[in-house]
Design a protein around this motif. Structure first.
Motif, PDB file in Angstrom:
ATOM      1  N   LYS A  55       0.830  -1.207   0.000  1.00 36.66           N
ATOM      2  CA  LYS A  55       0.000   0.000   0.000  1.00 36.66           C
ATOM      3  C   LYS A  55       0.863   1.255   0.000  1.00 36.66           C
ATOM      4  O   LYS A  55       0.565   2.225  -0.698  1.00 36.66           O
ATOM      5  CB  LYS A  55      -0.926   0.004   1.213  1.00 36.66           C
ATOM      6  CG  LYS A  55      -2.034  -1.016   1.139  1.00 36.66           C
ATOM      7  CD  LYS A  55      -2.905  -0.975   2.390  1.00 36.66           C
ATOM      8  CE  LYS A  55      -3.977  -2.038   2.374  1.00 36.66           C
ATOM      9  NZ  LYS A  55      -4.766  -2.042   3.619  1.00 36.66           N
ATOM     10  N   VAL A  56       1.939   1.235   0.766  1.00 35.25           N
ATOM     11  CA  VAL A  56       2.835   2.398   0.816  1.00 35.25           C
ATOM     12  C   VAL A  56       3.506   2.592  -0.543  1.00 35.25           C
ATOM     13  O   VAL A  56       3.637   3.729  -1.011  1.00 35.25           O
ATOM     14  CB  VAL A  56       3.882   2.225   1.949  1.00 35.25           C
ATOM     15  CG1 VAL A  56       4.982   3.256   1.839  1.00 35.25           C
ATOM     16  CG2 VAL A  56       3.207   2.316   3.298  1.00 35.25           C
ATOM     17  N   ASP A  57       3.916   1.500  -1.180  1.00 33.32           N
ATOM     18  CA  ASP A  57       4.518   1.621  -2.508  1.00 33.32           C
ATOM     19  C   ASP A  57       3.526   2.194  -3.509  1.00 33.32           C
ATOM     20  O   ASP A  57       3.886   3.024  -4.358  1.00 33.32           O
ATOM     21  CB  ASP A  57       5.010   0.251  -2.997  1.00 33.32           C
ATOM     22  CG  ASP A  57       6.232  -0.233  -2.243  1.00 33.32           C
ATOM     23  OD1 ASP A  57       6.902   0.604  -1.600  1.00 33.32           O
ATOM     24  OD2 ASP A  57       6.515  -1.442  -2.300  1.00 33.32           O
ATOM     25  N   LYS A  58       2.257   1.776  -3.410  1.00 32.77           N
ATOM     26  CA  LYS A  58       1.231   2.305  -4.314  1.00 32.77           C
ATOM     27  C   LYS A  58       1.028   3.802  -4.089  1.00 32.77           C
ATOM     28  O   LYS A  58       0.936   4.577  -5.046  1.00 32.77           O
ATOM     29  CB  LYS A  58      -0.077   1.551  -4.093  1.00 32.77           C
ATOM     30  CG  LYS A  58      -1.164   1.928  -5.068  1.00 32.77           C
ATOM     31  CD  LYS A  58      -2.418   1.104  -4.843  1.00 32.77           C
ATOM     32  CE  LYS A  58      -3.523   1.534  -5.771  1.00 32.77           C
ATOM     33  NZ  LYS A  58      -4.767   0.789  -5.528  1.00 32.77           N
ATOM     34  N   LEU A  59       0.978   4.213  -2.818  1.00 33.52           N
ATOM     35  CA  LEU A  59       0.839   5.645  -2.512  1.00 33.52           C
ATOM     36  C   LEU A  59       2.045   6.435  -3.007  1.00 33.52           C
ATOM     37  O   LEU A  59       1.895   7.556  -3.516  1.00 33.52           O
ATOM     38  CB  LEU A  59       0.672   5.849  -1.010  1.00 33.52           C
ATOM     39  CG  LEU A  59      -0.698   5.528  -0.430  1.00 33.52           C
ATOM     40  CD1 LEU A  59      -0.672   5.629   1.088  1.00 33.52           C
ATOM     41  CD2 LEU A  59      -1.740   6.453  -1.004  1.00 33.52           C
ATOM     42  N   ASN A  60       3.226   5.866  -2.866  1.00 30.83           N
ATOM     43  CA  ASN A  60       4.441   6.531  -3.341  1.00 30.83           C
ATOM     44  C   ASN A  60       4.377   6.721  -4.852  1.00 30.83           C
ATOM     45  O   ASN A  60       4.724   7.779  -5.374  1.00 30.83           O
ATOM     46  CB  ASN A  60       5.672   5.713  -2.947  1.00 30.83           C
ATOM     47  CG  ASN A  60       6.957   6.438  -3.229  1.00 30.83           C
ATOM     48  OD1 ASN A  60       6.973   7.648  -3.425  1.00 30.83           O
ATOM     49  ND2 ASN A  60       8.040   5.697  -3.246  1.00 30.83           N
ATOM     50  N   SER A  61       3.914   5.694  -5.567  1.00 31.51           N
ATOM     51  CA  SER A  61       3.790   5.783  -7.019  1.00 31.51           C
ATOM     52  C   SER A  61       2.776   6.858  -7.406  1.00 31.51           C
ATOM     53  O   SER A  61       3.013   7.655  -8.320  1.00 31.51           O
ATOM     54  CB  SER A  61       3.360   4.427  -7.576  1.00 31.51           C
ATOM     55  OG  SER A  61       3.097   4.514  -8.943  1.00 31.51           O
ATOM     56  N   GLN A  62       1.645   6.889  -6.712  1.00 30.00           N
ATOM     57  CA  GLN A  62       0.631   7.900  -7.013  1.00 30.00           C
ATOM     58  C   GLN A  62       1.140   9.307  -6.718  1.00 30.00           C
ATOM     59  O   GLN A  62       0.884  10.241  -7.484  1.00 30.00           O
ATOM     60  CB  GLN A  62      -0.636   7.626  -6.199  1.00 30.00           C
ATOM     61  CG  GLN A  62      -1.387   6.405  -6.658  1.00 30.00           C
ATOM     62  CD  GLN A  62      -2.572   6.077  -5.759  1.00 30.00           C
ATOM     63  OE1 GLN A  62      -2.702   6.629  -4.668  1.00 30.00           O
ATOM     64  NE2 GLN A  62      -3.427   5.173  -6.208  1.00 30.00           N
ATOM     65  N   ALA A  63       1.875   9.464  -5.625  1.00 34.87           N
ATOM     66  CA  ALA A  63       2.420  10.782  -5.287  1.00 34.87           C
ATOM     67  C   ALA A  63       3.423  11.230  -6.338  1.00 34.87           C
ATOM     68  O   ALA A  63       3.443  12.409  -6.723  1.00 34.87           O
ATOM     69  CB  ALA A  63       3.074  10.738  -3.904  1.00 34.87           C
ATOM     70  N   THR A  64       4.242  10.305  -6.818  1.00 33.63           N
ATOM     71  CA  THR A  64       5.204  10.647  -7.867  1.00 33.63           C
ATOM     72  C   THR A  64       4.476  11.067  -9.143  1.00 33.63           C
ATOM     73  O   THR A  64       4.875  12.023  -9.810  1.00 33.63           O
ATOM     74  CB  THR A  64       6.130   9.440  -8.148  1.00 33.63           C
ATOM     75  OG1 THR A  64       6.756   9.060  -6.928  1.00 33.63           O
ATOM     76  CG2 THR A  64       7.173   9.766  -9.183  1.00 33.63           C
ATOM     77  N   PHE A  65       3.404  10.335  -9.490  1.00 35.49           N
ATOM     78  CA  PHE A  65       2.617  10.679 -10.671  1.00 35.49           C
ATOM     79  C   PHE A  65       2.009  12.074 -10.527  1.00 35.49           C
ATOM     80  O   PHE A  65       2.032  12.876 -11.464  1.00 35.49           O
ATOM     81  CB  PHE A  65       1.509   9.637 -10.866  1.00 35.49           C
ATOM     82  CG  PHE A  65       0.659   9.869 -12.067  1.00 35.49           C
ATOM     83  CD1 PHE A  65       1.127   9.580 -13.337  1.00 35.49           C
ATOM     84  CD2 PHE A  65      -0.613  10.398 -11.934  1.00 35.49           C
ATOM     85  CE1 PHE A  65       0.337   9.807 -14.455  1.00 35.49           C
ATOM     86  CE2 PHE A  65      -1.406  10.627 -13.032  1.00 35.49           C
ATOM     87  CZ  PHE A  65      -0.933  10.326 -14.302  1.00 35.49           C
ATOM     88  N   ILE A  66       1.486  12.377  -9.355  1.00 32.60           N
ATOM     89  CA  ILE A  66       0.880  13.698  -9.125  1.00 32.60           C
ATOM     90  C   ILE A  66       1.941  14.794  -9.199  1.00 32.60           C
ATOM     91  O   ILE A  66       1.708  15.859  -9.791  1.00 32.60           O
ATOM     92  CB  ILE A  66       0.143  13.713  -7.769  1.00 32.60           C
ATOM     93  CG1 ILE A  66      -1.107  12.835  -7.866  1.00 32.60           C
ATOM     94  CG2 ILE A  66      -0.217  15.124  -7.348  1.00 32.60           C
ATOM     95  CD1 ILE A  66      -1.799  12.600  -6.546  1.00 32.60           C
ATOM     96  N   LYS A  67       3.113  14.562  -8.621  1.00 30.32           N
ATOM     97  CA  LYS A  67       4.191  15.556  -8.692  1.00 30.32           C
ATOM     98  C   LYS A  67       4.597  15.808 -10.139  1.00 30.32           C
ATOM     99  O   LYS A  67       4.811  16.950 -10.545  1.00 30.32           O
ATOM    100  CB  LYS A  67       5.407  15.085  -7.904  1.00 30.32           C
ATOM    101  CG  LYS A  67       5.261  15.155  -6.415  1.00 30.32           C
ATOM    102  CD  LYS A  67       6.532  14.631  -5.745  1.00 30.32           C
ATOM    103  CE  LYS A  67       6.384  14.509  -4.259  1.00 30.32           C
ATOM    104  NZ  LYS A  67       7.584  13.920  -3.636  1.00 30.32           N
TER     105      LYS A  67
END
Length: 104
Positions: A55-67
């Motif tokens: 879940k943390v890896d998924k959130l990290n990926s989404q945050a990178t996409f948003i950035k």
């Protein structure tokens, strides 16, 4: 202080009692049961930690996409602003030139 008195007779027979139980069977079974419960809980904990890691890896990926999207958006807005400014600046210059030609 107590004085030690040497025995006057050496015993010919020893006491006939059951030996002391160093590890009672019930205690060993209890320990084995508790260790089994503990190992089951540890396995469950490992599984939960792995799920949380995913879940943390998924959130990290989404945050990178948003950035990345925000960076692209900022660049696009900057280019759009520059284009609009260039158009307005050109029209303003044309309007100033037209006004200067009207004056004698």
């Amino acid at each position: 202080m107590v004085k030690e008195v040497p025995p006057t007779e050496t015993p010919q027979e020893f006491a006939q009692t059951t030996p002391r139980d160093l590890h009672p069977t019930s205690d060993i079974r209890f320990v084995i049961t508790e260790v089994a419960k503990l190992s089951t809980l540890v396995e469950r904990l490992i599984k939960d930690v792995e799920e949380q890691g995913k879940k943390v890896d998924k959130l990290n990926s989404q945050a990178t996409f948003i950035k990345g999207g925000m960076a692209v958006g900022a660049i696009a807005i900057g280019l759009f602003g520059w284009f609009i400014t260039s158009l307005i600046d050109g029209k303003l210059q044309a309007a100033l030139d037209a006004l200067s030609k009207l004056q004698p």
